[in-house]
Scaffold this motif. Structure first.
Motif, PDB file in Angstrom:
ATOM      1  N   MET A   1     -47.069-117.692 -56.027  1.00 57.98           N
ATOM      2  CA  MET A   1     -48.215-118.562 -55.811  1.00 57.98           C
ATOM      3  C   MET A   1     -47.740-120.003 -55.781  1.00 57.98           C
ATOM      4  O   MET A   1     -46.622-120.311 -56.192  1.00 57.98           O
TER       5      MET A   1
ATOM      6  N   LEU B   1     -51.707-116.023 -52.322  1.00 55.57           N
ATOM      7  CA  LEU B   1     -50.704-115.189 -52.979  1.00 55.57           C
ATOM      8  C   LEU B   1     -49.783-114.673 -51.883  1.00 55.57           C
ATOM      9  O   LEU B   1     -50.247-114.276 -50.804  1.00 55.57           O
TER      10      LEU B   1
ATOM     11  N   MET C   1     -44.722-121.756 -52.000  1.00 49.67           N
ATOM     12  CA  MET C   1     -45.241-120.874 -53.044  1.00 49.67           C
ATOM     13  C   MET C   1     -44.029-120.333 -53.813  1.00 49.67           C
ATOM     14  O   MET C   1     -43.431-119.327 -53.441  1.00 49.67           O
TER      15      MET C   1
ATOM     16  N   CYS D   1     -52.808-122.884 -57.716  1.00 52.20           N
ATOM     17  CA  CYS D   1     -52.963-121.651 -58.490  1.00 52.20           C
ATOM     18  C   CYS D   1     -54.337-121.625 -59.134  1.00 52.20           C
ATOM     19  O   CYS D   1     -54.493-121.764 -60.337  1.00 52.20           O
TER      20      CYS D   1
ATOM     21  N   CYS E   1     -47.662-122.754 -48.687  1.00 51.84           N
ATOM     22  CA  CYS E   1     -49.087-122.726 -49.018  1.00 51.84           C
ATOM     23  C   CYS E   1     -49.858-123.561 -47.997  1.00 51.84           C
ATOM     24  O   CYS E   1     -49.283-124.345 -47.237  1.00 51.84           O
TER      25      CYS E   1
END
Length: 498
Positions: A124, A136, A150, A129, A144
């Motif tokens: 993540m 995820l 991530m 988060c 991300c």
């Protein structure tokens, strides 16, 4: 620290020394589990494993270039040679070179797991988060939506899958019995009746000409069996009696059927050399290239199921047929039997797959929360918790799962492995090269083919054409497009155009 000793597997061979052939072998379930696991391996994994098996006895002796089977090796090498910029991201390239096994959790329980790919990990973004607002990823190096990597690794909690089963009784087949393996990789349950019947069919009325040999085999021999099973009808003889003159066996006959136009069909331009009656190359967009690349992520067992005996690939189909004909009571019941038609791993398939019976694993839903519920008590976790099991998560929120097969990283926008729009040249032997900033004049000049000997056709790739291309790619070393598609072009040109 002492290194872990490589497992060895006892194998008893019944050998006809006059004919220099292995008639049958007897083995315990541990080795049968590994042989059956061949069917779960994606083609890309098989190519990598065979290529990395440096102690290939045939090529050591003959000093010949290493061959796998068909044109698939060219497809794999093309991916290695393509720049990262051709794909949506660097993850897609890794996915094709090291595809995930949908039966990974089972194969990890084998005494020798041929697939050395890393286990699934979960990541993540530390900044995002926040449950449903964050991504995820099951891939290392994913970006991300906020632009950051991530890189916060998460532990999956409460995964009640095959991991929790007791495998003391075996992985695929039950322990406690011996099994018969014939030279063509036909596998039967061990019994005096089976042994006698098969020996009689092979022309042996007694044991006068047969000799028993006992040996222990390891990883090298198992990888040799994997390779020979794809190109030979006698892999046990080839390997254990050093048969250097085996006959390579792979044949394919294109399947004929009615031409059905669907909106999902893939259009393809092919350039034919009329005097040679062969396809030189195809000018392809992303969908067709992704379709070809999806061969690398598809398990060999699933491919055998789709082609349904319409081609001959060594004797791997005998192993596949043995699984289908085995008495179900000899398999581990609580796991079902994924072997006849293993699925493509989740997120490793082609979204517009024309081979409708090749199925991708369903993408699970992951849940995020700040703690877990155990025995009706909530335990907080400052780093947060993820699980596939909603009931064990405190204040669960469904998570967005990152998908590498798109520019946006979302499952909803997923297409395939290469960027859109894109244009490629796919050669007859399945070498793939991007057609970027390439002069068409220079391209034609370099081919050195008379221009009046060239003819362009447009074909539509539906399910039957896709099956033919798949079969040809596995059995033809140089002319996969010609063998898979040329029969469509025998009509006058205007009839062949979709």
């Amino acid at each position: 620290m002492a290194s872990k000793e490589e497992p060895k597997f006892p194998l008893r061979l019944l050998v006809d020394k006059e004919k220099n052939r292995v008639v049958v072998a007897e083995s315990k379930s541990d080795l049968i589990d590994i042989l059956f696991s061949f069917l779960t391996l994606p083609l890309g994994t098989i190519i990598r494993l065979v290529s990395n098996n440096q102690h290939d006895y045939i090529h050591e002796i003959n000093d010949q270039p290493q061959e796998v089977f068909g044109c698939i090796n060219n497809l794999y090498k093309s991916v290695e040679n393509l720049s990262d910029g051709v794909f949506w991201n660097n993850i897609c390239k890794t996915m094709l070179l090291r595809p995930r096994n949908s039966c990974e959790s089972l194969c990890k329980k084998l005494k020798v797991n041929l697939d050395d790919s890393e286990s699934i990990k979960y990541f993540m973004c530390g900044k995002c988060c926040r449950g449903s607002k964050g991504f995820l990823s099951t891939f290392v190096g994913a970006s991300c939506s906020c632009g950051k990597l991530m890189d916060k690794e998460m532990k999956l909690y409460g995964d009640f899958s095959e991991e929790s089963y007791n495998f003391d009784d075996g992985v695929f087949v039950k322990k406690g019995s011996l099994y018969l393996i014939f030279d063509d990789l036909k596998v039967l349950q061990n019994s005096p009746g089976n042994s006698a019947q098969q020996l009689i069919q092979l022309g042996y009325k007694n044991f006068n000409k047969l000799t028993q040999i006992s040996l222990n085999i390891g990883l090298k021999e198992i990888l040799d069996i994997l390779k020979q099973s794809l190109i030979s009808k006698t892999p046990l003889t080839d390997i254990f009696l050093a048969n250097e003159e085996f006959i390579r066996m792979y044949t394919f006959t294109p399947k004929q059927g009615p031409k059905v136009e669907k909106w999902t069909n893939i259009k393809l331009k092919v350039m034919v050399r009329k005097s040679k009656k062969k396809i030189l190359y195809a000018e392809a967009e992303g969908d067709f290239v992704d379709f070809l690349l999806s061969f690398l992520t598809t398990p060999i067992g699933s491919i055998l199921e789709q082609l349904n005996g319409n081609f001959s690939l060594g004797c791997m189909e005998n192993l596949h047929q043995s699984v289908k004909e085995f008495n179900p009571s000899w398999f581990i019941r609580h796991l079902g039997n994924p072997l006849p038609n293993p699925k493509v791993a989740s997120q490793f398939g082609f979204m517009k797959q024309p081979l409708i019976n090749i199925c991708e694993e369903k993408v699970p839903i992951y849940w995020y929360g700040k703690g877990v519920v155990k025995n009706y008590i909530c335990y907080s976790n400052v780093n947060g918790v993820i699980s596939k099991n909603k009931s064990v998560i405190k204040n669960p929120e469904a998570m967005k799962l990152f998908d590498p097969r798109s520019s946006y990283g979302t499952i909803e926008s997923a297409l395939g492995f290469v960027k859109r729009p894109s244009l490629f040249i796919v050669w007859d032997d399945l070498q793939v090269t991007p057609l970027v900033n390439t002069s068409s004049i220079s391209f034609l000049h370099k081919m050195n083919v008379p221009l009046d000997d060239l003819e362009e056709h447009v074909v539509s790739i539906g399910e039957i054409e896709a099956l033919n291309l798949l079969g040809a790619s596995l059995t033809s070393s140089k002319e996969a497009l010609t063998e898979g598609l040329f029969h469509l072009l025998k009509k006058p040109k205007d009839e062949a155009i979709a």
